[in-house]
Design a protein around this motif. Structure first.
Motif, PDB file in Angstrom:
ATOM      1  N   SER A   8       0.843  -1.217   0.000  1.00  0.00           N
ATOM      2  CA  SER A   8       0.000   0.000   0.000  1.00  0.00           C
ATOM      3  C   SER A   8       0.867   1.250   0.000  1.00  0.00           C
ATOM      4  O   SER A   8       0.383   2.358  -0.173  1.00  0.00           O
ATOM      5  N   GLY A   9       2.173   1.038   0.254  1.00  0.00           N
ATOM      6  CA  GLY A   9       3.038   2.227   0.401  1.00  0.00           C
ATOM      7  C   GLY A   9       4.377   2.077  -0.271  1.00  0.00           C
ATOM      8  O   GLY A   9       4.462   1.607  -1.398  1.00  0.00           O
ATOM      9  N   GLY A  10       5.433   2.444   0.460  1.00  0.00           N
ATOM     10  CA  GLY A  10       6.779   2.520  -0.111  1.00  0.00           C
ATOM     11  C   GLY A  10       7.346   1.175  -0.543  1.00  0.00           C
ATOM     12  O   GLY A  10       8.133   1.085  -1.478  1.00  0.00           O
ATOM     13  N   GLY A  11       6.933   0.117   0.132  1.00  0.00           N
ATOM     14  CA  GLY A  11       7.346  -1.206  -0.287  1.00  0.00           C
ATOM     15  C   GLY A  11       8.784  -1.574  -0.011  1.00  0.00           C
ATOM     16  O   GLY A  11       9.424  -2.240  -0.813  1.00  0.00           O
ATOM     17  N   SER A  12       9.327  -1.158   1.128  1.00  0.00           N
ATOM     18  CA  SER A  12      10.723  -1.546   1.415  1.00  0.00           C
ATOM     19  C   SER A  12      10.820  -3.059   1.618  1.00  0.00           C
ATOM     20  O   SER A  12      11.813  -3.682   1.228  1.00  0.00           O
ATOM     21  N   ASN A  13       9.793  -3.686   2.184  1.00  0.00           N
ATOM     22  CA  ASN A  13       9.809  -5.150   2.316  1.00  0.00           C
ATOM     23  C   ASN A  13       9.710  -5.796   0.936  1.00  0.00           C
ATOM     24  O   ASN A  13      10.413  -6.776   0.651  1.00  0.00           O
ATOM     25  N   MET A  14       8.870  -5.227   0.077  1.00  0.00           N
ATOM     26  CA  MET A  14       8.739  -5.729  -1.292  1.00  0.00           C
ATOM     27  C   MET A  14      10.105  -5.687  -1.971  1.00  0.00           C
ATOM     28  O   MET A  14      10.538  -6.660  -2.601  1.00  0.00           O
ATOM     29  N   LEU A  15      10.793  -4.573  -1.800  1.00  0.00           N
ATOM     30  CA  LEU A  15      12.098  -4.396  -2.456  1.00  0.00           C
ATOM     31  C   LEU A  15      13.094  -5.436  -1.950  1.00  0.00           C
ATOM     32  O   LEU A  15      13.825  -6.047  -2.730  1.00  0.00           O
ATOM     33  N   LEU A  85       1.872 -10.332   1.725  1.00  0.00           N
ATOM     34  CA  LEU A  85       1.428  -8.981   2.091  1.00  0.00           C
ATOM     35  C   LEU A  85       2.633  -8.264   2.698  1.00  0.00           C
ATOM     36  O   LEU A  85       3.297  -8.806   3.587  1.00  0.00           O
ATOM     37  N   ALA A  86       2.902  -7.073   2.200  1.00  0.00           N
ATOM     38  CA  ALA A  86       4.093  -6.349   2.670  1.00  0.00           C
ATOM     39  C   ALA A  86       3.750  -4.876   2.794  1.00  0.00           C
ATOM     40  O   ALA A  86       3.860  -4.109   1.843  1.00  0.00           O
ATOM     41  N   GLY A  87       3.267  -4.491   3.938  1.00  0.00           N
ATOM     42  CA  GLY A  87       2.810  -3.106   4.102  1.00  0.00           C
ATOM     43  C   GLY A  87       1.489  -2.905   3.382  1.00  0.00           C
ATOM     44  O   GLY A  87       1.201  -1.855   2.842  1.00  0.00           O
ATOM     45  N   TYR A  88       0.682  -3.970   3.331  1.00  0.00           N
ATOM     46  CA  TYR A  88      -0.642  -3.894   2.698  1.00  0.00           C
ATOM     47  C   TYR A  88      -1.635  -3.580   3.790  1.00  0.00           C
ATOM     48  O   TYR A  88      -1.832  -4.383   4.702  1.00  0.00           O
ATOM     49  N   ASN A 106       2.174 -12.629   5.845  1.00  0.00           N
ATOM     50  CA  ASN A 106       2.200 -11.195   6.141  1.00  0.00           C
ATOM     51  C   ASN A 106       3.387 -10.904   7.052  1.00  0.00           C
ATOM     52  O   ASN A 106       3.826 -11.762   7.819  1.00  0.00           O
ATOM     53  N   ILE A 107       3.888  -9.666   6.964  1.00  0.00           N
ATOM     54  CA  ILE A 107       4.936  -9.197   7.879  1.00  0.00           C
ATOM     55  C   ILE A 107       4.300  -8.125   8.770  1.00  0.00           C
ATOM     56  O   ILE A 107       3.604  -7.239   8.269  1.00  0.00           O
ATOM     57  N   HIS A 108       4.484  -8.279  10.066  1.00  0.00           N
ATOM     58  CA  HIS A 108       3.894  -7.308  10.994  1.00  0.00           C
ATOM     59  C   HIS A 108       4.994  -6.797  11.922  1.00  0.00           C
ATOM     60  O   HIS A 108       5.800  -7.602  12.427  1.00  0.00           O
ATOM     61  N   PRO A 109       5.022  -5.487  12.169  1.00  0.00           N
ATOM     62  CA  PRO A 109       6.116  -4.904  12.951  1.00  0.00           C
ATOM     63  C   PRO A 109       5.920  -4.977  14.469  1.00  0.00           C
ATOM     64  O   PRO A 109       5.973  -3.973  15.175  1.00  0.00           O
ATOM     65  N   SER A 110       5.670  -6.197  14.967  1.00  0.00           N
ATOM     66  CA  SER A 110       5.675  -6.396  16.427  1.00  0.00           C
ATOM     67  C   SER A 110       5.914  -7.870  16.693  1.00  0.00           C
ATOM     68  O   SER A 110       5.850  -8.690  15.770  1.00  0.00           O
ATOM     69  N   VAL A 169      13.800  -2.000  13.366  1.00  0.00           N
ATOM     70  CA  VAL A 169      12.985  -3.206  13.155  1.00  0.00           C
ATOM     71  C   VAL A 169      12.836  -3.501  11.663  1.00  0.00           C
ATOM     72  O   VAL A 169      12.877  -4.655  11.242  1.00  0.00           O
ATOM     73  N   LEU A 170      12.737  -2.445  10.870  1.00  0.00           N
ATOM     74  CA  LEU A 170      12.503  -2.632   9.432  1.00  0.00           C
ATOM     75  C   LEU A 170      13.627  -3.457   8.792  1.00  0.00           C
ATOM     76  O   LEU A 170      13.383  -4.327   7.959  1.00  0.00           O
ATOM     77  N   THR A 171      14.848  -3.223   9.254  1.00  0.00           N
ATOM     78  CA  THR A 171      15.985  -3.997   8.723  1.00  0.00           C
ATOM     79  C   THR A 171      15.793  -5.478   9.023  1.00  0.00           C
ATOM     80  O   THR A 171      16.048  -6.347   8.184  1.00  0.00           O
ATOM     81  N   ALA A 172      15.298  -5.748  10.216  1.00  0.00           N
ATOM     82  CA  ALA A 172      15.056  -7.151  10.606  1.00  0.00           C
ATOM     83  C   ALA A 172      13.876  -7.737   9.833  1.00  0.00           C
ATOM     84  O   ALA A 172      13.881  -8.915   9.469  1.00  0.00           O
ATOM     85  N   GLU A 173      12.878  -6.891   9.557  1.00  0.00           N
ATOM     86  CA  GLU A 173      11.723  -7.354   8.757  1.00  0.00           C
ATOM     87  C   GLU A 173      12.207  -7.890   7.412  1.00  0.00           C
ATOM     88  O   GLU A 173      11.807  -8.965   6.957  1.00  0.00           O
ATOM     89  N   HIS A 174      13.070  -7.118   6.786  1.00  0.00           N
ATOM     90  CA  HIS A 174      13.573  -7.518   5.460  1.00  0.00           C
ATOM     91  C   HIS A 174      14.274  -8.871   5.544  1.00  0.00           C
ATOM     92  O   HIS A 174      14.091  -9.744   4.693  1.00  0.00           O
TER      93      HIS A 174
HETATM   94  C1  GRF Z   1       6.573  -1.907   7.946  1.00  0.00           C
HETATM   95  O1  GRF Z   1       6.768  -1.677   9.312  1.00  0.00           O
HETATM   96  C2  GRF Z   1       5.711  -3.126   7.787  1.00  0.00           C
HETATM   97  O2  GRF Z   1       5.936  -4.090   8.792  1.00  0.00           O
HETATM   98  C3  GRF Z   1       4.349  -2.547   7.906  1.00  0.00           C
HETATM   99  O3  GRF Z   1       4.395  -1.352   7.157  1.00  0.00           O
HETATM  100  C4  GRF Z   1       5.717  -0.792   7.330  1.00  0.00           C
HETATM  101  C5  GRF Z   1       6.241  -0.321   6.009  1.00  0.00           C
HETATM  102  O4  GRF Z   1       6.445  -1.432   5.206  1.00  0.00           O
HETATM  103  N1  GRF Z   1       3.360  -3.471   7.454  1.00  0.00           N
HETATM  104  P1  GRF Z   1       7.103  -1.271   3.723  1.00  0.00           P
HETATM  105  O5  GRF Z   1       8.322  -0.388   3.886  1.00  0.00           O
HETATM  106  O6  GRF Z   1       6.045  -0.609   2.878  1.00  0.00           O
HETATM  107  O7  GRF Z   1       7.446  -2.662   3.300  1.00  0.00           O
END
Ligand code: GRF
Length: 201
Positions: A8-15, A85-88, A106-110, A169-174
Motif C-alpha cells: 500500500s506504500g513505499g514497499g521496502s519489504n517488497m524491495l 502482504l508487505a505493508g498492505y 504477512n509481515i507485521h512490525p511487532s 525493526v525494518l531492517t530485521a523485517e527484510h
Molecule cells: C513496515 O513496518 C511493515 O511491517 C508494515 O508497514 C511498514 C512499512 O512497510 N506493514 P514497507 O516499507 O512498505 O514494506
C-alpha cells in the motif's frame, strides 16, 4: 514457486524480497506487485525492476467483494503459488483468504501476539518494553493473527522514538521475510519444527 506481493506504500519489504529473488538459488519468483493505491511508491520501484504491477483503488469498486474479485481475477491469470502482504493496509475477507488457503503470508512490525494493529512501536515504547520486533505469519481472517513462521527480537534502546525503533525493526523485517519465504516456498507450514526462523538484534 511463484508469488505476488501486495503493498500500500513505499514497499521496502517488497524491495528486499525482489532483491533476494535476484539470486537464482532463491526458491521464489515474484510475478506481480499489487497495490490498493495507484500512488503507492513501491509500484514504480517494482516496474523499474521489470516486475508487472497492478493497482486496484478501493474507491473504484462498489463493494469490498467487488474490489477483491477484481484482484482475484488478475491473480487467476498469473496462478501464483502464494501471496506476500508487505505493508498492505487492508484486511482480506474470509472468501479471499479461502481462495489462497494457507498460502498468504504477512509481515507485521511487532512480536505477535503482542501489539496487533497499528502504531506498534509507539505502543511498545509506551508499555515500557525492552524488546520490540517483527513477525512473519500465515494470514487468517483475524487481524495480525495466524500461525507464526518467523520472528526477530530487537532491543528498544534508551531514547528510542517510534521512528528510530521502526528503522531498526525494518531492517530485521527484510531479513526474516526473505528467510521465512524460503520455508514457505519449500512447502513448510508454520507448525513444522523446521519452519521457525528466529533472529535477535
Ligand atoms: C513496515 O513496518 C511493515 O511491517 C508494515 O508497514 C511498514 C512499512 O512497510 N506493514 P514497507 O516499507 O512498505 O514494506
Amino acid at each position: 514457486k511463484k508469488a505476488a506481493i501486495f503493498i500500500s506504500g513505499g514497499g521496502s519489504n517488497m524491495l528486499a524480497l525482489i532483491e533476494a529473488a535476484k539470486d537464482p538459488a532463491y526458491p521464489v519468483e515474484f510475478v506481480a506487485v499489487i497495490s490498493d493505491k495507484k500512488d503507492a511508491g513501491g509500484l514504480a520501484k517494482a516496474e523499474a525492476r521489470g516486475i508487472r504491477t497492478a493497482a486496484f483503488e478501493r474507491k473504484d469498486y462498489d463493494s469490498k467483494e467487488a474490489h477483491e474479485s477484481a484482484i482475484l481475477e488478475f491473480l487467476a491469470g498469473l496462478q501464483p503459488d502464494f501471496l506476500c502482504l508487505a505493508g498492505y493496509m487492508r484486511l482480506l475477507t474470509g472468501k479471499f483468504i479461502s481462495a489462497y488457503e494457507n498460502r498468504i503470508v504477512n509481515i507485521h512490525p511487532s512480536l505477535l501476539p503482542l501489539f496487533r494493529g497499528l502504531h506498534t512501536h509507539q505502543r511498545a515504547i509506551e508499555a515500557g518494553m525492552k524488546v520490540a520486533g517483527c513477525t512473519v505469519h500465515y494470514v487468517t481472517e483475524g487481524m495480525d493473527e495466524g500461525p507464526i513462521i518467523a520472528q526477530a527480537a530487537i532491543p528498544i534502546l534508551d531514547g528510542d522514538t517510534s521512528d528510530t525503533l521502526a528503522a531498526r525493526v525494518l531492517t530485521a523485517e527484510h531479513r526474516i521475510y526473505r528467510d521465512a519465504l524460503k520455508k514457505v516456498a519449500g512447502g513448510i507450514l508454520a507448525t513444522d519444527d523446521t519452519a521457525r526462523v528466529i533472529s535477535f538484534g
